[in-house]
Write a protein that holds these residues in place. Structure first.
Motif, short mmCIF file in Angstrom:
data_model
loop_
_atom_site.label_atom_id
_atom_site.label_comp_id
_atom_site.label_asym_id
_atom_site.label_seq_id
_atom_site.Cartn_x
_atom_site.Cartn_y
_atom_site.Cartn_z
N ASN A 98 105.57 60.40 20.60
CA ASN A 98 106.85 59.77 20.95
C ASN A 98 106.77 59.07 22.30
OD1 ASN A 98 107.76 60.83 18.59
ND2 ASN A 98 109.24 62.24 19.51
N GLU A 99 106.07 59.67 23.26
CA GLU A 99 105.94 59.08 24.59
C GLU A 99 105.16 57.76 24.52
OE1 GLU A 99 105.05 62.38 24.00
OE2 GLU A 99 106.99 63.12 24.74
N GLU A 100 104.12 57.74 23.70
CA GLU A 100 103.32 56.51 23.56
C GLU A 100 104.15 55.41 22.89
OE1 GLU A 100 98.77 58.17 23.12
OE2 GLU A 100 100.14 58.45 21.43
N ILE A 101 104.95 55.78 21.90
CA ILE A 101 105.83 54.80 21.25
C ILE A 101 106.84 54.26 22.26
CG2 ILE A 101 107.58 54.44 19.46
CD1 ILE A 101 106.07 56.57 17.80
N ASN A 102 107.38 55.14 23.10
CA ASN A 102 108.33 54.71 24.14
C ASN A 102 107.69 53.71 25.09
OD1 ASN A 102 110.68 56.07 23.39
ND2 ASN A 102 110.00 57.96 24.38
N LYS A 103 106.44 53.94 25.48
CA LYS A 103 105.75 53.00 26.38
C LYS A 103 105.57 51.64 25.72
CE LYS A 103 103.22 56.43 29.05
NZ LYS A 103 101.93 57.07 29.29
N VAL A 104 105.16 51.65 24.46
CA VAL A 104 104.98 50.39 23.71
C VAL A 104 106.31 49.66 23.61
CG1 VAL A 104 104.44 49.43 21.43
CG2 VAL A 104 102.97 51.19 22.41
N MET A 105 107.37 50.39 23.29
CA MET A 105 108.69 49.78 23.16
C MET A 105 109.17 49.19 24.48
SD MET A 105 109.79 49.89 20.03
CE MET A 105 111.49 49.47 20.33
N ASP A 106 108.93 49.88 25.59
CA ASP A 106 109.33 49.36 26.91
C ASP A 106 108.71 47.99 27.16
OD1 ASP A 106 111.05 51.36 27.73
OD2 ASP A 106 109.47 52.53 28.72
N LYS A 107 107.40 47.88 26.88
CA LYS A 107 106.71 46.60 27.08
C LYS A 107 107.30 45.52 26.17
CE LYS A 107 102.22 48.43 28.41
NZ LYS A 107 100.83 48.63 27.98
N LEU A 108 107.58 45.87 24.92
CA LEU A 108 108.09 44.89 23.98
C LEU A 108 109.52 44.46 24.32
CD1 LEU A 108 106.63 46.27 20.63
CD2 LEU A 108 105.82 44.34 21.99
N TRP A 109 110.35 45.38 24.81
CA TRP A 109 111.71 45.00 25.24
C TRP A 109 111.62 43.98 26.36
CZ3 TRP A 109 114.58 46.10 21.53
CH2 TRP A 109 114.78 47.36 20.98
N ARG A 110 110.75 44.24 27.34
CA ARG A 110 110.60 43.30 28.47
C ARG A 110 110.16 41.93 27.99
NH1 ARG A 110 108.75 47.91 31.23
NH2 ARG A 110 106.57 47.41 30.88
N LYS A 111 109.20 41.89 27.06
CA LYS A 111 108.74 40.61 26.51
C LYS A 111 109.90 39.87 25.84
CE LYS A 111 103.96 41.29 25.06
NZ LYS A 111 103.09 41.41 23.89
N LEU A 112 110.66 40.59 25.03
CA LEU A 112 111.77 39.96 24.32
C LEU A 112 112.83 39.40 25.27
CD1 LEU A 112 112.79 41.96 21.13
CD2 LEU A 112 111.78 39.71 21.31
N VAL A 113 113.19 40.18 26.28
CA VAL A 113 114.19 39.73 27.24
C VAL A 113 113.70 38.45 27.93
CG1 VAL A 113 115.32 40.29 29.43
CG2 VAL A 113 115.26 41.96 27.60
N GLN A 114 112.44 38.46 28.32
CA GLN A 114 111.85 37.30 28.99
C GLN A 114 111.86 36.07 28.07
OE1 GLN A 114 107.71 37.81 29.94
NE2 GLN A 114 107.88 36.51 31.75
N ARG A 115 111.49 36.24 26.82
CA ARG A 115 111.39 35.10 25.90
C ARG A 115 112.75 34.61 25.41
NH1 ARG A 115 106.18 37.03 22.29
NH2 ARG A 115 104.69 36.79 23.99
N CYS A 116 113.71 35.51 25.27
CA CYS A 116 115.01 35.12 24.72
C CYS A 116 116.00 34.68 25.79
CB CYS A 116 115.63 36.27 23.92
SG CYS A 116 114.73 36.59 22.39
N SER A 117 115.75 35.02 27.03
CA SER A 117 116.67 34.64 28.10
C SER A 117 116.39 33.24 28.61
CB SER A 117 116.60 35.64 29.25
OG SER A 117 117.04 36.89 28.82
#
Length: 118
Positions: A98-117
């Motif tokens: 679960n911790e590894e999935i959380n780390k992956v998700m954190d990176k992907l959220w940041r990418k999405l915010v950057q690309r969609c904003s």
């Protein structure tokens, strides 16, 4: 006080909700997850998930992935722009903690915010 609920209005529920995201998406990709996003006309982000049986055989594993992703979304929803997001699980995600999935998700959220904003 900030509301961290995951109510029905924050979900992509029907195929009609998912189709526009699949057709015209901004991707954020990792070896274990793909996030597809598209701007929406609402005032909040929405989340949908595609967790295929092909990659995660047992329902227990698919439900664990859903739980972790939902929890991540609950905490990130106020930092996200007004977008519809579809999370697609890939082979090998069931092997992550679960911790590894959380780390992956954190990176992907940041990418999405950057690309969609921008």
């Amino acid at each position: 006080m900030v509301n961290y609920s995951y109510s029905r209005e924050l979900r992509l529920l029907t195929p009609e909700d998912f189709q526009p995201v699949f057709k015209n998406a901004v991707p954020a990709v990792s070896p274990h997850l793909t996030l597809l996003a598209r701007k929406n006309t609402l005032e909040h982000p929405r989340l949908g998930m595609a967790i295929p049986k092909k990659h995660i055989k047992h329902a227990v594993g698919r439900n664990r992935i859903r739980r972790v992703v939902r929890e991540q979304f609950r905490h990130q929803q106020h930092q996200l722009p007004n977008i519809d997001i579809v999370v697609i699980a890939k082979a090998g995600i069931a092997d992550l903690s679960n911790e590894e999935i959380n780390k992956v998700m954190d990176k992907l959220w940041r990418k999405l915010v950057q690309r969609c904003s921008g």
